[in-house]
Motif scaffolding. Structure first.
Motif, PDB file in Angstrom:
ATOM      1  N   GLU A 142       0.790  -1.117  -0.073  1.00  0.00           N
ATOM      2  CA  GLU A 142      -0.017  -0.014  -0.199  1.00  0.00           C
ATOM      3  C   GLU A 142       0.826   1.397  -0.116  1.00  0.00           C
ATOM      4  O   GLU A 142       1.786   1.394   0.750  1.00  0.00           O
ATOM      5  N   ARG A 143       0.593   2.059  -1.037  1.00  0.00           N
ATOM      6  CA  ARG A 143       1.376   3.441  -1.108  1.00  0.00           C
ATOM      7  C   ARG A 143       0.710   4.199   0.158  1.00  0.00           C
ATOM      8  O   ARG A 143      -0.600   4.031   0.765  1.00  0.00           O
ATOM      9  N   SER A 144       1.444   5.264   0.500  1.00  0.00           N
ATOM     10  CA  SER A 144       0.907   6.250   1.694  1.00  0.00           C
ATOM     11  C   SER A 144      -0.268   7.033   1.220  1.00  0.00           C
ATOM     12  O   SER A 144      -0.521   7.305   0.020  1.00  0.00           O
ATOM     13  N   LEU A 145      -0.849   7.536   2.239  1.00  0.00           N
ATOM     14  CA  LEU A 145      -2.301   8.047   2.071  1.00  0.00           C
ATOM     15  C   LEU A 145      -1.819   9.686   1.582  1.00  0.00           C
ATOM     16  O   LEU A 145      -1.034  10.263   2.076  1.00  0.00           O
ATOM     17  N   LYS A 146      -2.400  10.051   0.716  1.00  0.00           N
ATOM     18  CA  LYS A 146      -2.597  11.129   0.224  1.00  0.00           C
ATOM     19  C   LYS A 146      -3.720  12.098   0.647  1.00  0.00           C
ATOM     20  O   LYS A 146      -4.806  11.784   0.883  1.00  0.00           O
ATOM     21  N   VAL A 147      -3.550  13.618   0.940  1.00  0.00           N
ATOM     22  CA  VAL A 147      -4.513  14.398   1.391  1.00  0.00           C
ATOM     23  C   VAL A 147      -5.433  14.272   0.101  1.00  0.00           C
ATOM     24  O   VAL A 147      -5.350  14.526  -1.033  1.00  0.00           O
ATOM     25  N   GLY A 148      -7.013  14.124   0.473  1.00  0.00           N
ATOM     26  CA  GLY A 148      -7.976  14.073  -0.481  1.00  0.00           C
ATOM     27  C   GLY A 148      -8.395  12.504  -0.714  1.00  0.00           C
ATOM     28  O   GLY A 148      -9.360  12.441  -1.467  1.00  0.00           O
ATOM     29  N   ASP A 149      -7.537  11.644  -0.431  1.00  0.00           N
ATOM     30  CA  ASP A 149      -7.658  10.165  -0.681  1.00  0.00           C
ATOM     31  C   ASP A 149      -9.110   9.672   0.005  1.00  0.00           C
ATOM     32  O   ASP A 149      -9.114  10.281   0.976  1.00  0.00           O
ATOM     33  N   GLU A 150      -9.694   8.733  -0.494  1.00  0.00           N
ATOM     34  CA  GLU A 150     -10.949   8.433   0.142  1.00  0.00           C
ATOM     35  C   GLU A 150     -10.320   7.338   1.360  1.00  0.00           C
ATOM     36  O   GLU A 150      -9.409   6.702   1.169  1.00  0.00           O
ATOM     37  N   MET A 151     -10.945   7.578   2.678  1.00  0.00           N
ATOM     38  CA  MET A 151     -10.613   6.865   3.911  1.00  0.00           C
ATOM     39  C   MET A 151     -11.479   5.467   3.831  1.00  0.00           C
ATOM     40  O   MET A 151     -12.569   5.704   4.595  1.00  0.00           O
ATOM     41  N   GLY A 152     -10.985   4.439   3.220  1.00  0.00           N
ATOM     42  CA  GLY A 152     -11.936   3.380   3.247  1.00  0.00           C
ATOM     43  C   GLY A 152     -11.710   2.335   4.288  1.00  0.00           C
ATOM     44  O   GLY A 152     -12.763   1.652   4.540  1.00  0.00           O
ATOM     45  N   GLY A 153     -10.560   2.492   4.992  1.00  0.00           N
ATOM     46  CA  GLY A 153     -10.386   1.547   6.218  1.00  0.00           C
ATOM     47  C   GLY A 153     -10.250   2.458   7.601  1.00  0.00           C
ATOM     48  O   GLY A 153     -11.378   3.180   7.933  1.00  0.00           O
ATOM     49  N   HIS A 154      -9.156   2.236   8.184  1.00  0.00           N
ATOM     50  CA  HIS A 154      -9.114   3.178   9.297  1.00  0.00           C
ATOM     51  C   HIS A 154      -7.595   3.658   9.254  1.00  0.00           C
ATOM     52  O   HIS A 154      -6.642   3.123   8.637  1.00  0.00           O
ATOM     53  N   TYR A 155      -7.068   4.651  10.116  1.00  0.00           N
ATOM     54  CA  TYR A 155      -5.833   5.194  10.060  1.00  0.00           C
ATOM     55  C   TYR A 155      -4.921   3.998  10.600  1.00  0.00           C
ATOM     56  O   TYR A 155      -5.014   3.577  11.705  1.00  0.00           O
TER      57      TYR A 155
END
Length: 198
Positions: free
Chosen positions: A85-98
């Motif tokens: 998994e690539r790191s989270l970008k601002v604006g990405d959908e949050m489908g799981g949890h942090y």
């Protein structure tokens, strides 16, 4: 920071081992390395690693002693598959949890229950983490954001749909990286500290 939504599986292409050190190179479809840079963070089996080299379809990471001790990355062999998994970008959908990518320890898959449309796994984990594992709570297992099913002492169950099995390596896994939900840990530890001071 990651979402726990595994994007694909990568294949271990090369391992370079030295004392308390391992360089891991994985091969992955080129689209998952688009715009990758040196120093970028990528979760491999849920463990946040730093990119030290890359080509069109491979990416390499340096792994040191503490990570080798706490994770299943020390057990990998060439040809194994890992969750990517690539790191989270601002604006990405949050489908799981942090998910931070900071592994707390290893779990062992002790039971598999296959039905027509899903697979239930029972995972045994170190007893010191029992307070953080709650029914319907979040947990990251090999980097996949999942919901805890039942909890029995230091074992919990997961119920995996076919799509999760397709995208991840959990169907074949034996030892898995566990990251407990940081919010749960913070709440439990705060309450315990307040009660202890009363």
């Amino acid at each position: 920071m990651f979402t726990g939504i595994v994007q694909t599986q990568a294949t271990v292409a090369q391992l370079n081992d030295r004392v308390n050190f391992r360089q891991l190179t994985v091969k992955v479809a080129p689209e998952y390395l688009a715009q990758v840079t040196l120093g970028a963070s990528i979760a491999i089996n849920g463990c946040c690693l730093t990119v030290v080299a890359f080509t069109e379809d491979t990416v390499s990471f340096d792994i040191i002693d503490e990570t080798l001790r706490l994770t299943n990355l020390s057990r990998l062999a060439v040809g194994d598959t890992v969750n990517f998994e690539r790191s989270l970008k601002v604006g990405d959908e949050m489908g799981g949890h942090y998910v931070s990518g900071h592994i707390h320890g290893l779990g062992s898959i002790v039971k598999r229950e296959q039905s027509a449309d899903n697979l239930a796994l029972w995972i045994e984990f170190p007893a010191q983490f029992q307070a953080y594992v709650l029914p319907k709570g979040f947990i990251s297992v090999n980097g996949a954001s999942l919901t805890v099913g039942q909890v029995e002492s230091n074992r919990f169950s997961l119920h995996l749909i076919p799509e999760t099995l397709r995208l991840t390596n959990l169907e074949q896994a034996k030892m898995v990286n566990l990251e407990f939900d940081q919010q749960t840990m913070t709440i439990v530890e705060t309450v315990e500290r307040v009660l202890a001071n009363r």
